[in-house]
Design a protein around this motif. Structure first.
Motif, PDB file in Angstrom:
ATOM      1  N   THR A  53       0.833  -1.199   0.000  1.00 23.27           N
ATOM      2  CA  THR A  53       0.000   0.000   0.000  1.00 23.27           C
ATOM      3  C   THR A  53       0.872   1.256   0.000  1.00 23.27           C
ATOM      4  OG1 THR A  53      -1.647  -1.226   1.248  1.00 23.27           O
ATOM      5  CG2 THR A  53      -1.891   1.165   1.191  1.00 23.27           C
ATOM      6  N   ILE A  54       1.853   1.275   0.893  1.00 25.28           N
ATOM      7  CA  ILE A  54       2.736   2.452   0.946  1.00 25.28           C
ATOM      8  C   ILE A  54       3.417   2.648  -0.407  1.00 25.28           C
ATOM      9  CG2 ILE A  54       4.821   3.433   1.981  1.00 25.28           C
ATOM     10  CD1 ILE A  54       4.047   2.134   4.610  1.00 25.28           C
ATOM     11  N   ASN A  55       3.988   1.569  -0.940  1.00 22.22           N
ATOM     12  CA  ASN A  55       4.712   1.697  -2.209  1.00 22.22           C
ATOM     13  C   ASN A  55       3.799   2.074  -3.371  1.00 22.22           C
ATOM     14  OD1 ASN A  55       7.171   1.171  -1.107  1.00 22.22           O
ATOM     15  ND2 ASN A  55       7.044  -1.033  -1.436  1.00 22.22           N
ATOM     16  N   ALA A  56       2.557   1.594  -3.329  1.00 23.09           N
ATOM     17  CA  ALA A  56       1.642   1.943  -4.409  1.00 23.09           C
ATOM     18  C   ALA A  56       1.298   3.429  -4.346  1.00 23.09           C
ATOM     19  CB  ALA A  56       0.379   1.088  -4.342  1.00 23.09           C
ATOM     20  N   PHE A  57       1.192   3.959  -3.139  1.00 25.14           N
ATOM     21  CA  PHE A  57       0.968   5.397  -3.028  1.00 25.14           C
ATOM     22  C   PHE A  57       2.172   6.177  -3.553  1.00 25.14           C
ATOM     23  CE2 PHE A  57      -2.571   4.741  -0.002  1.00 25.14           C
ATOM     24  CZ  PHE A  57      -3.435   5.706  -0.506  1.00 25.14           C
ATOM     25  N   MET A  58       3.363   5.584  -3.432  1.00 24.74           N
ATOM     26  CA  MET A  58       4.578   6.283  -3.844  1.00 24.74           C
ATOM     27  C   MET A  58       4.873   6.061  -5.334  1.00 24.74           C
ATOM     28  SD  MET A  58       5.744   7.729  -1.159  1.00 24.74           S
ATOM     29  CE  MET A  58       4.742   7.736   0.302  1.00 24.74           C
ATOM     30  N   VAL A  59       3.986   5.406  -6.053  1.00 24.61           N
ATOM     31  CA  VAL A  59       4.279   5.033  -7.442  1.00 24.61           C
ATOM     32  C   VAL A  59       4.648   6.271  -8.253  1.00 24.61           C
ATOM     33  CG1 VAL A  59       1.843   5.124  -8.096  1.00 24.61           C
ATOM     34  CG2 VAL A  59       3.458   3.851  -9.504  1.00 24.61           C
ATOM     35  N   PHE A  60       5.728   6.138  -9.006  1.00 25.55           N
ATOM     36  CA  PHE A  60       6.261   7.291  -9.723  1.00 25.55           C
ATOM     37  C   PHE A  60       6.806   6.888 -11.089  1.00 25.55           C
ATOM     38  CE2 PHE A  60      10.271   9.526 -10.720  1.00 25.55           C
ATOM     39  CZ  PHE A  60       9.761  10.778 -10.984  1.00 25.55           C
ATOM     40  N   THR A  61       7.750   5.951 -11.064  1.00 25.20           N
ATOM     41  CA  THR A  61       8.521   5.659 -12.268  1.00 25.20           C
ATOM     42  C   THR A  61       7.668   5.226 -13.454  1.00 25.20           C
ATOM     43  OG1 THR A  61      10.044   4.766 -10.663  1.00 25.20           O
ATOM     44  CG2 THR A  61      10.702   4.635 -12.940  1.00 25.20           C
ATOM     45  N   PHE A 119       0.170  10.243 -11.547  1.00 25.47           N
ATOM     46  CA  PHE A 119       0.231   9.784 -10.162  1.00 25.47           C
ATOM     47  C   PHE A 119       0.607  10.945  -9.248  1.00 25.47           C
ATOM     48  CE2 PHE A 119       1.392   5.667 -12.275  1.00 25.47           C
ATOM     49  CZ  PHE A 119       0.182   5.055 -12.002  1.00 25.47           C
ATOM     50  N   TYR A 120       0.225  10.771  -7.997  1.00 29.19           N
ATOM     51  CA  TYR A 120       0.438  11.838  -7.017  1.00 29.19           C
ATOM     52  C   TYR A 120       1.907  12.247  -6.934  1.00 29.19           C
ATOM     53  CZ  TYR A 120      -0.540  14.450  -2.733  1.00 29.19           C
ATOM     54  OH  TYR A 120      -0.690  15.443  -1.805  1.00 29.19           O
ATOM     55  N   VAL A 121       2.780  11.265  -6.773  1.00 30.13           N
ATOM     56  CA  VAL A 121       4.196  11.601  -6.608  1.00 30.13           C
ATOM     57  C   VAL A 121       4.793  12.126  -7.915  1.00 30.13           C
ATOM     58  CG1 VAL A 121       6.478  10.702  -5.999  1.00 30.13           C
ATOM     59  CG2 VAL A 121       4.483  10.016  -4.692  1.00 30.13           C
ATOM     60  N   LEU A 122       4.257  11.678  -9.025  1.00 26.70           N
ATOM     61  CA  LEU A 122       4.708  12.208 -10.312  1.00 26.70           C
ATOM     62  C   LEU A 122       4.360  13.692 -10.416  1.00 26.70           C
ATOM     63  CD1 LEU A 122       5.803  11.908 -13.168  1.00 26.70           C
ATOM     64  CD2 LEU A 122       3.598  11.021 -13.878  1.00 26.70           C
ATOM     65  N   TYR A 123       3.153  14.035 -10.000  1.00 28.23           N
ATOM     66  CA  TYR A 123       2.750  15.434 -10.021  1.00 28.23           C
ATOM     67  C   TYR A 123       3.593  16.249  -9.043  1.00 28.23           C
ATOM     68  CZ  TYR A 123      -0.269  19.555  -9.914  1.00 28.23           C
ATOM     69  OH  TYR A 123      -0.741  20.836  -9.981  1.00 28.23           O
ATOM     70  N   LEU A 124       3.825  15.640  -7.894  1.00 30.01           N
ATOM     71  CA  LEU A 124       4.667  16.279  -6.876  1.00 30.01           C
ATOM     72  C   LEU A 124       6.076  16.534  -7.428  1.00 30.01           C
ATOM     73  CD1 LEU A 124       4.769  14.965  -3.238  1.00 30.01           C
ATOM     74  CD2 LEU A 124       6.889  15.220  -4.457  1.00 30.01           C
ATOM     75  N   TYR A 125       6.604  15.544  -8.110  1.00 31.17           N
ATOM     76  CA  TYR A 125       7.939  15.687  -8.702  1.00 31.17           C
ATOM     77  C   TYR A 125       7.948  16.805  -9.742  1.00 31.17           C
ATOM     78  CZ  TYR A 125      11.888  14.699 -11.765  1.00 31.17           C
ATOM     79  OH  TYR A 125      13.012  14.820 -12.532  1.00 31.17           O
TER      80      TYR A 125
END
Lengths: 425, 283, 297
Positions: C220-228, C244-250
């Motif tokens: 779950t944690i890693n799926a939330f962090m999905v980026f690559t 994805f959230y982290v992609l947008y964040l990046y």
């Protein structure tokens, strides 16, 4: 909040106390020094640049150059992390999309106040490195947008074009329609609705620009943007461009999937420096022509392929200047580098490039020479929010092509968002 | 007492496995064969197999960049990965054991905080960490990539949590028996818990090795000079934003880059055997 | 009392290296990141205090909600599927038959190959308009299959499929967990007349719950962090359908130079993931079975 701040400060200071010494000592004797040179590029560019550095060090024994390089992916994360972390390299390969960001934060040196001789460069191209009247970057070379085409496919369709006489946008559209009718399973052209460079060309052919000179607002009119979306939507509906899903798979820079590579279309608009690779990818002979636009409003322009900049904080100013001059002007450097960083804006270097070039490169250089003669005013440096606006245009164009919104509504949306981004700066 | 399936069942299992293998492995075949195609064929031809086989991508790709070949990059990746494996084993066993078996003040709070550090994207914590490592003078060395694993930062919270789960599953009677025999906590850890954790230790080793091998972002940020480049930063040099990428070389070196990890896994997975206690003791 | 003190002391001895890392590296950068969320920070110049303005603009940012929705969908679909698939394969691979090592390696290779650009290209190839997947669909009679990876409706599911394809790490953790189960339990169950299926549900599954729990929480944690995947395969598109959230964040942090905003996004993410993880921990009391603790017979 204050307590939190104290906590942070104390946590960070633990680290500071632990550190034995700060940054490495750099000798700052007036001429010599150790300079960090950072660039992005592939294996080829890197090997050539490394060779040039060795030559430079041989000719300037008092200077040591430490190369830092990465591929394009990650270059900007690395550079900004290093800059933010107080570790900016001395000489930096810069890009149009990022230049203003680095200038605005006061990290780059005004190059007009250095010993670099600027008189040898083409004035108009040099202006592409100016922000608010000051020169922060010198183009390593220029590229021009070009229409790549497959002559044998055109022949099969029974049409022909004159590579030196620009078509109007309407002529281009009807040509694409004809080809679609004549050749089975072929599209007339790739769909460029989401490409900011092609849109720029379109706007200039209507006597407009995309961004204003001060980069604080859009200069393109709403009706032009709507026309642009309509232009591609109509072609897509007629089957003269690939369907939306096909176009959506071709994001910026992924030229290996272009319809022209797969023989799905005879036309594509790309940067002149991509020509050699494109021929290789397509595995057949292609040709270069002026892209559509007509010539009344002088829409054509040269784009700096990349620049050299010097960090304001450099401890070896003179050495950095020397290195930049060498990279830009040295005949020895040109012999090694060829046109890898674009067609030079120093005419004598350009000549040397032409003499060293293979057939494909010669074609490219003479094309760029041709555009140089036709070109209108140079484009201003991109606004700080350029990345954001480019992403926005890509998404908006996709929404139009997938028919989620009408071109009119898409234009309104784009204008609202882009204007507020530009205002924020 | 091993549970061996009957011959017919064996056949069924093999058939299922082989079909599954083909589906799973197929996408990689595309890349494998593309690495033997000349550049002109990779994207223009639709066939899986090359028309003209070539090894040029392997020889050209191996040349590397800036005077350093992939020999250097493989060596660097290997050194880094092995060091991180050692660090991860060190920190995850010590910390995992403490969290799983010992009672102490702030236990739940500290454990919760450790989990929380995994919920912040590394893209955010990167900047402050860079500042710290830069002040320490560690940029452009392996230290920022190795030291964090010895003190439980970066990827290691995952391993610590894994060890906690694993150790909690070991029968507690062992501890009691050991204490009666006069073992202190350190002896309990070294003589009882560690030997029983072999499957978990192998798991940690495989992951720590592979994740370091595959990591790109922090290696990109911290390593500057080509003599320190790793395989993943080397692979990055084949790509270009203007589309002048060296695809063939990229595929060839990508294929080579997974070989060491496959070999390591092939070697380590054999040791997925039952711990001593779990085979006999209970009943 | 003395014993408790002694154990506490011993514990901190074991925790010593970890505590150093916590104090020097983790706590500092963790706090600093939180601080950044309340600043205007462009990565290049020093941060300036901005109060809660980042959070304010966050909650009126359309793309913030889009990225959150996309990520939640990804978490909810990919985590359970990956878990079930890896558990089944691990159970299959936990047999002592010839050639099992080879299968284990083959099943693990997709995870070893990572999500490099090479993988991105081959994945795009298979799920493109006239890719392999559509050739198969056409051969079984589907006339106009969608262009999966470049269709805003389906692109996200291609990425979900990719994540299931890379199920290797969960598989290995399950394999390790399976090795921990004593044979004696199976023997006892066999004596009680349980067949293989019964054994799976009454011995294997309960004994494996600590590892299931681990994979669930970490998945779950890693799926939330999905980026690559979103970064290299779809670039967040088409029409932000894989943003994805982290992609947008990046993008906000490193491409748009709004690092303060990105930090604010990361705080919101921390809270959301924290709630999910906290919920999983709360439920764990009811279904996770630790052999070493109360309840183990």
């Amino acid at each position: 909040m204050k307590r939190l701040t104290t906590l942070i400060v104390s946590a960070l200071s633990v680290a500071l106390i632990l550190s034995a010494c700060g940054s490495k000592g750099t000798s700052s004797s007036s001429n010599g020094g150790n300079i960090q040179l950072m660039w992005w590029g592939t294996q080829d560019r890197t090997n050539m640049t490394t060779k040039v550095i060795k030559q430079f060090e041989k000719a300037n024994k008092e200077i040591k150059v430490t190369p830092q390089f990465t591929g394009w992916d990650g270059y900007w994360s690395k550079l900004s992390t290093q800059t933010g972390g107080g570790n900016i390299p001395d000489v930096i390969q810069m890009d149009k999309q990022y230049l203003r960001n680095y200038v605005k934060r006061g990290t780059l040196m005004d190059l007009s106040k250095t010993n670099i001789d600027l008189s040898v460069y083409d004035k108009s191209s040099l202006n592409t490195g100016k922000v608010d009247g000051k020169l922060y970057a010198i183009p390593t070379g220029v590229n021009a947008l070009a229409l790549f085409y497959d002559p044998s496919m055109l022949k099969k369709a029974g049409v022909s074009i004159d590579p030196n006489k620009p078509m109007s946008w309407d002529e281009y559209a009807s040509l694409a329609e004809t080809i679609t009718k004549k050749l089975p399973n072929t599209y007339g052209t790739q769909n460029f609705a989401g490409s900011i460079d092609d849109l720029e060309l379109y706007a200039r052919s209507k006597g407009e620009e995309f961004f204003s000179e001060d980069a604080k607002s859009l200069k393109i009119s709403k009706s032009t943007l709507t026309d642009w979306f309509n232009y591609w939507l109509k072609l897509q509906d007629e089957g003269a461009t690939p369907p939306a899903e096909y176009t959506a798979s071709l994001t910026d820079g992924d030229i290996e999937k272009s319809p022209i590579v797969k023989k799905d279309a005879p036309f594509g608009m790309f940067w002149s420096n991509q020509f050699g690779t494109m021929e290789q990818l397509a595995n057949r002979k292609l040709k270069l022509a002026l892209p559509p636009g007509g010539n009344e409003n002088k829409p054509y322009f040269l784009k700096p392929s990349m620049y050299w900049s010097i960090a304001k904080k450099t401890k070896s100013k003179k050495a950095s200047e020397k290195l930049v001059s060498y990279l830009l002007n040295s005949k020895d450097a040109v012999k090694v580098m060829g046109t890898d960083r674009g067609v030079s804006i120093n005419s004598s270097v350009r000549e040397a490039q032409q003499n060293n070039a293979n057939d494909t490169d010669k074609e490219v250089i003479s094309y760029v020479n041709n555009v140089t003669k036709l070109a209108g005013s140079a484009l201003p440096v991109d606004p700080t929010s350029a990345n954001n606006i480019i992403d926005l245009l890509t998404t908006t164009a996709q929404e139009v092509l997938f028919k989620k919104v009408t071109p009119e509504k898409a234009t309104d949306q784009f204008f609202t968002k882009a204007t507020s981004l530009l205002k924020k700066g | 007492m091993k549970r061996r399936p009957k011959p017919i069942k064996l056949l069924v299992i093999h058939v299922i496995m082989i079909i599954l293998s083909i589906i799973i492995i197929y996408p990689i075949l595309w890349m494998l064969f593309a690495s033997f195609k000349p550049m002109t064929e990779i994207f223009s031809s639709a066939s899986l197999l090359p028309k003209h086989w070539t090894l040029e991508h392997y020889t050209a790709g191996w040349q590397g960049v800036g005077g350093y070949t992939f020999t250097t990059f493989f060596r660097n990746s290997l050194i880094l990965s092995v060091l991180v494996v050692i660090g991860s084993l060190f920190i995850s066993t010590l910390t995992g054991f403490a969290f799983a078996r010992l009672k102490f003040k702030l236990r739940s709070l500290l454990f919760m905080f450790m989990l929380m550090t995994m919920m912040l994207p590394m893209q955010i914590t990167l900047i402050p960490q860079y500042i710290i490592f830069h002040k320490l003078g560690w940029v452009n060395t392996f230290l920022p990539l190795v030291v964090p694993s010895f003190v439980g930062v970066s990827i290691t919270p995952f391993f610590i949590f894994l060890m906690v789960q694993f150790v909690r599953g070991l029968p507690k009677e062992l501890d009691e028996a050991a204490t009666i025999d006069g073992c202190n906590t350190l002896q309990l850890f070294l003589r009882i818990i560690l030997p029983l954790s072999k499957p978990a230790l192998i798991t940690v080793s495989i992951f720590a090795f592979y994740w370091t091998w595959d990591d790109f972002f922090s290696q990109l940020i911290y390593l500057n000079n080509p003599d320190k480049f790793t395989v993943s930063t080397g692979l990055n040099m084949f790509l270009d934003n203007s589309g002048n990428s060296q695809w063939g070389d990229l595929f060839a070196m990508s294929i080579l880059s997974i070989l060491p990890v496959i070999i390591l896994f092939l070697f380590l997975q054999k040791h997925f055997v039952k711990g001593i206690a779990t085979t006999g003791m209970k009943g | 009392m003395m014993r408790a003190m002694r154990q506490s002391l011993a514990a901190y001895g074991f925790l010593f290296p970890w505590l150093i890392g916590l104090l020097v590296l983790t706590l500092g950068s963790f706090m600093f990141s939180i601080y950044l969320a309340f600043t205007n920070y462009d990565l290049i110049s020093s941060p300036t205090w901005a109060g809660v303005s980042n959070f304010k603009s966050l909650f009126s940012d359309h793309l913030f909600y889009t990225s959150l929705k996309v990520t939640l969908l990804y978490v909810v679909v990919s985590v359970p599927l990956r878990l079930i698939f890896s558990l089944l394969v691990a159970a299959l691979l936990n047999q002592e038959i010839a050639g099992i090592g080879i299968y284990r390696v083959i099943f693990y290779i997709p995870s070893l190959i990572g999500t490099s650009v090479g993988v991105a290209i081959m994945w795009q190839n298979i799920f493109s308009r006239n890719g392999l997947f559509n050739l198969i669909l056409q051969s079984i009679g589907m006339a106009h299959p969608p262009a999966w990876v470049s269709d805003p409706q389906y692109a996200i599911y291609v990425l979900v499929l990719l994540s299931i394809w890379q199920f290797g790490s969960e598989m290995i953790i399950f394999l390790a967990g399976l090795k921990q189960i004593p044979d004696s339990l199976y023997e006892a169950a066999a004596i009680d007349g349980a067949n293989r299926l019964n054994q799976f549900f009454h011995v294997t599954l309960p004994m494996l719950t600590p590892m299931i729990f681990f994979n669930l929480v970490m998945g779950t944690i890693n799926a939330f962090m999905v980026f690559t995947q979103g970064f290299v395969i779809t670039h967040g598109g088409p029409i932000n359908s894989t943003m994805f959230y982290v992609l947008y964040l990046y993008k906000q942090g490193f491409e748009y130079f709004h690092m303060g905003y990105a930090a604010a996004m990361s705080i919101v993410l921390l809270v959301i993931v924290g709630v999910f993880a906290g919920f999983l921990f709360l439920t764990s009391k009811f279904w996770v079975h630790y052999e070493g603790e109360e309840g183990g017979k």
